[in-house]
Design a protein around this motif. Sequence first.
Motif, PDB file in Angstrom:
ATOM      1  N   ILE A 104      -3.655   8.899   4.684  1.00  0.00           N
ATOM      2  CA  ILE A 104      -2.337   8.404   4.257  1.00  0.00           C
ATOM      3  C   ILE A 104      -2.274   6.877   4.235  1.00  0.00           C
ATOM      4  CG2 ILE A 104       0.138   8.395   4.799  1.00  0.00           C
ATOM      5  CD1 ILE A 104      -0.284  11.255   5.888  1.00  0.00           C
ATOM      6  N   GLY A 105      -1.945   6.361   3.053  1.00  0.00           N
ATOM      7  CA  GLY A 105      -1.803   4.930   2.843  1.00  0.00           C
ATOM      8  C   GLY A 105      -3.104   4.161   2.736  1.00  0.00           C
ATOM      9  N   LYS A 106      -4.245   4.849   2.902  1.00  0.00           N
ATOM     10  CA  LYS A 106      -5.533   4.147   2.891  1.00  0.00           C
ATOM     11  C   LYS A 106      -6.487   4.612   1.809  1.00  0.00           C
ATOM     12  CE  LYS A 106      -5.306   3.100   7.779  1.00  0.00           C
ATOM     13  NZ  LYS A 106      -5.885   3.308   9.089  1.00  0.00           N
ATOM     14  N   GLY A 107      -6.406   5.886   1.417  1.00  0.00           N
ATOM     15  CA  GLY A 107      -7.330   6.343   0.386  1.00  0.00           C
ATOM     16  C   GLY A 107      -7.306   7.838   0.188  1.00  0.00           C
ATOM     17  N   LEU A 108      -7.971   8.259  -0.876  1.00  0.00           N
ATOM     18  CA  LEU A 108      -8.067   9.674  -1.213  1.00  0.00           C
ATOM     19  C   LEU A 108      -9.160   9.860  -2.252  1.00  0.00           C
ATOM     20  CD1 LEU A 108      -6.687   9.889  -4.248  1.00  0.00           C
ATOM     21  CD2 LEU A 108      -4.598   9.864  -2.956  1.00  0.00           C
ATOM     22  N   THR A 109      -9.448  11.122  -2.516  1.00  0.00           N
ATOM     23  CA  THR A 109     -10.394  11.472  -3.570  1.00  0.00           C
ATOM     24  C   THR A 109      -9.647  12.287  -4.608  1.00  0.00           C
ATOM     25  OG1 THR A 109     -12.254  11.483  -2.031  1.00  0.00           O
ATOM     26  CG2 THR A 109     -12.568  12.660  -4.110  1.00  0.00           C
ATOM     27  N   PRO A 116       0.814  -1.219   0.000  1.00  0.00           N
ATOM     28  CA  PRO A 116       0.000   0.000   0.000  1.00  0.00           C
ATOM     29  C   PRO A 116       0.852   1.274   0.000  1.00  0.00           C
ATOM     30  CG  PRO A 116      -0.920  -1.577   1.537  1.00  0.00           C
ATOM     31  CD  PRO A 116       0.397  -2.139   1.064  1.00  0.00           C
ATOM     32  N   GLU A 117       2.036   1.234   0.620  1.00  0.00           N
ATOM     33  CA  GLU A 117       2.919   2.402   0.648  1.00  0.00           C
ATOM     34  C   GLU A 117       3.408   2.763  -0.750  1.00  0.00           C
ATOM     35  OE1 GLU A 117       2.543   0.494   4.442  1.00  0.00           O
ATOM     36  OE2 GLU A 117       3.453  -0.364   2.653  1.00  0.00           O
ATOM     37  N   VAL A 118       3.748   1.761  -1.536  1.00  0.00           N
ATOM     38  CA  VAL A 118       4.209   1.993  -2.911  1.00  0.00           C
ATOM     39  C   VAL A 118       3.055   2.515  -3.767  1.00  0.00           C
ATOM     40  CG1 VAL A 118       5.061   0.852  -5.012  1.00  0.00           C
ATOM     41  CG2 VAL A 118       6.100   0.325  -2.794  1.00  0.00           C
ATOM     42  N   VAL A 119       1.878   1.915  -3.625  1.00  0.00           N
ATOM     43  CA  VAL A 119       0.700   2.351  -4.382  1.00  0.00           C
ATOM     44  C   VAL A 119       0.343   3.785  -4.000  1.00  0.00           C
ATOM     45  CG1 VAL A 119      -1.740   1.905  -4.849  1.00  0.00           C
ATOM     46  CG2 VAL A 119      -0.147  -0.020  -4.660  1.00  0.00           C
ATOM     47  N   TRP A 120       0.393   4.095  -2.716  1.00  0.00           N
ATOM     48  CA  TRP A 120       0.093   5.450  -2.231  1.00  0.00           C
ATOM     49  C   TRP A 120       1.052   6.468  -2.850  1.00  0.00           C
ATOM     50  CZ3 TRP A 120      -3.661   8.016   0.024  1.00  0.00           C
ATOM     51  CH2 TRP A 120      -3.385   9.254   0.597  1.00  0.00           C
ATOM     52  N   ALA A 121       2.344   6.157  -2.815  1.00  0.00           N
ATOM     53  CA  ALA A 121       3.344   7.080  -3.369  1.00  0.00           C
ATOM     54  C   ALA A 121       3.095   7.308  -4.862  1.00  0.00           C
ATOM     55  CB  ALA A 121       4.752   6.530  -3.138  1.00  0.00           C
ATOM     56  N   TRP A 159       8.093   0.613 -13.506  1.00  0.00           N
ATOM     57  CA  TRP A 159       9.113   1.666 -13.472  1.00  0.00           C
ATOM     58  C   TRP A 159       9.043   2.460 -12.175  1.00  0.00           C
ATOM     59  CZ3 TRP A 159       8.029   6.824 -13.011  1.00  0.00           C
ATOM     60  CH2 TRP A 159       6.750   7.258 -13.349  1.00  0.00           C
ATOM     61  N   PHE A 160       7.855   2.687 -11.653  1.00  0.00           N
ATOM     62  CA  PHE A 160       7.743   3.445 -10.416  1.00  0.00           C
ATOM     63  C   PHE A 160       8.270   2.632  -9.238  1.00  0.00           C
ATOM     64  CE2 PHE A 160       5.600   5.008  -6.616  1.00  0.00           C
ATOM     65  CZ  PHE A 160       6.003   6.325  -6.668  1.00  0.00           C
ATOM     66  N   LYS A 161       7.934   1.356  -9.206  1.00  0.00           N
ATOM     67  CA  LYS A 161       8.380   0.494  -8.126  1.00  0.00           C
ATOM     68  C   LYS A 161       9.908   0.380  -8.156  1.00  0.00           C
ATOM     69  CE  LYS A 161       6.880  -3.851  -6.023  1.00  0.00           C
ATOM     70  NZ  LYS A 161       6.065  -5.016  -6.250  1.00  0.00           N
ATOM     71  N   ARG A 162      10.495   0.289  -9.370  1.00  0.00           N
ATOM     72  CA  ARG A 162      11.956   0.238  -9.485  1.00  0.00           C
ATOM     73  C   ARG A 162      12.586   1.542  -8.991  1.00  0.00           C
ATOM     74  NH1 ARG A 162      10.778  -1.885 -14.601  1.00  0.00           N
ATOM     75  NH2 ARG A 162      11.345   0.097 -15.541  1.00  0.00           N
ATOM     76  N   LEU A 163      11.929   2.646  -9.283  1.00  0.00           N
ATOM     77  CA  LEU A 163      12.436   3.964  -8.907  1.00  0.00           C
ATOM     78  C   LEU A 163      12.555   4.120  -7.398  1.00  0.00           C
ATOM     79  CD1 LEU A 163      13.186   6.820 -10.022  1.00  0.00           C
ATOM     80  CD2 LEU A 163      10.796   7.418  -9.680  1.00  0.00           C
ATOM     81  N   ILE A 164      11.557   3.627  -6.664  1.00  0.00           N
ATOM     82  CA  ILE A 164      11.571   3.834  -5.214  1.00  0.00           C
ATOM     83  C   ILE A 164      12.159   2.662  -4.442  1.00  0.00           C
ATOM     84  CG2 ILE A 164       9.662   5.444  -5.286  1.00  0.00           C
ATOM     85  CD1 ILE A 164       7.873   3.219  -4.167  1.00  0.00           C
ATOM     86  N   VAL A 179       3.077   0.568 -11.671  1.00  0.00           N
ATOM     87  CA  VAL A 179       3.542   0.119 -10.356  1.00  0.00           C
ATOM     88  C   VAL A 179       4.130  -1.288 -10.440  1.00  0.00           C
ATOM     89  CG1 VAL A 179       2.856  -0.409  -7.982  1.00  0.00           C
ATOM     90  CG2 VAL A 179       1.939   1.616  -9.124  1.00  0.00           C
ATOM     91  N   GLU A 180       3.418  -2.211 -11.094  1.00  0.00           N
ATOM     92  CA  GLU A 180       3.851  -3.608 -11.139  1.00  0.00           C
ATOM     93  C   GLU A 180       4.836  -3.891 -12.255  1.00  0.00           C
ATOM     94  OE1 GLU A 180       0.433  -6.049 -11.773  1.00  0.00           O
ATOM     95  OE2 GLU A 180      -0.089  -6.081  -9.662  1.00  0.00           O
ATOM     96  N   GLY A 181       4.612  -3.294 -13.401  1.00  0.00           N
ATOM     97  CA  GLY A 181       5.362  -3.645 -14.603  1.00  0.00           C
ATOM     98  C   GLY A 181       4.632  -4.733 -15.355  1.00  0.00           C
TER      99      GLY A 181
END
Length: 168
Positions: free
Chosen positions: A70-75, A13-18, A162-167, A144-146
């Motif tokens: 944070i880490g759970k949701g947004l609009t 969830p932290e990676v998805v949130w970022a 690419w995003f997951k590799r970046l962080i 996120v996954e590739g």
Amino acid sequence: MQLIDSRYIMASPEVVWAALLNPEVLKDCVPGCESMTGSAEDGFEAVVAQKVGPVSARFTGLVKLSDLDIGKGLTISGEGKGGPAGYAKGGAKVTLEPIEGGTRLSYEVEANVGGKIAQLGSRIIDSFAKKMADTFFERFQTAVEGPAEAEEGTDETQKKGWFKRLIS
């Protein structure tokens, strides 16, 4: 038009949130997005070119993130003006839930249009809006996954976007 769906993303969830807060990820995921500038705190300005049925338009508008848990949701909400073609506005309520091996990303999308585009009829508009939402979240998942790649000599797939590799 309203659409409710979810996706399973093989990342924490932290990676998805970022990724949800990253303007480069958002730009790559929005179909037809030519530019996106700004920040999660102040909002993003975007330029998106789209063709809906026989109507082509270049929308300029603002995308805002609110209700940040944070880490759970947004609009995510946005409004764009396409000159004589009309306007589009809408948003998505996104929730993240940890699952074994990743994150369940659920979303509720609502969209409205006006002007020439609205004259196309609800079936065309609804179909277009569904395609836009599906494409956005499919691209987001891939960022996120590739893409799935089979490892030589095995049936297992290794994914890393690419995003997951970046962080990482």
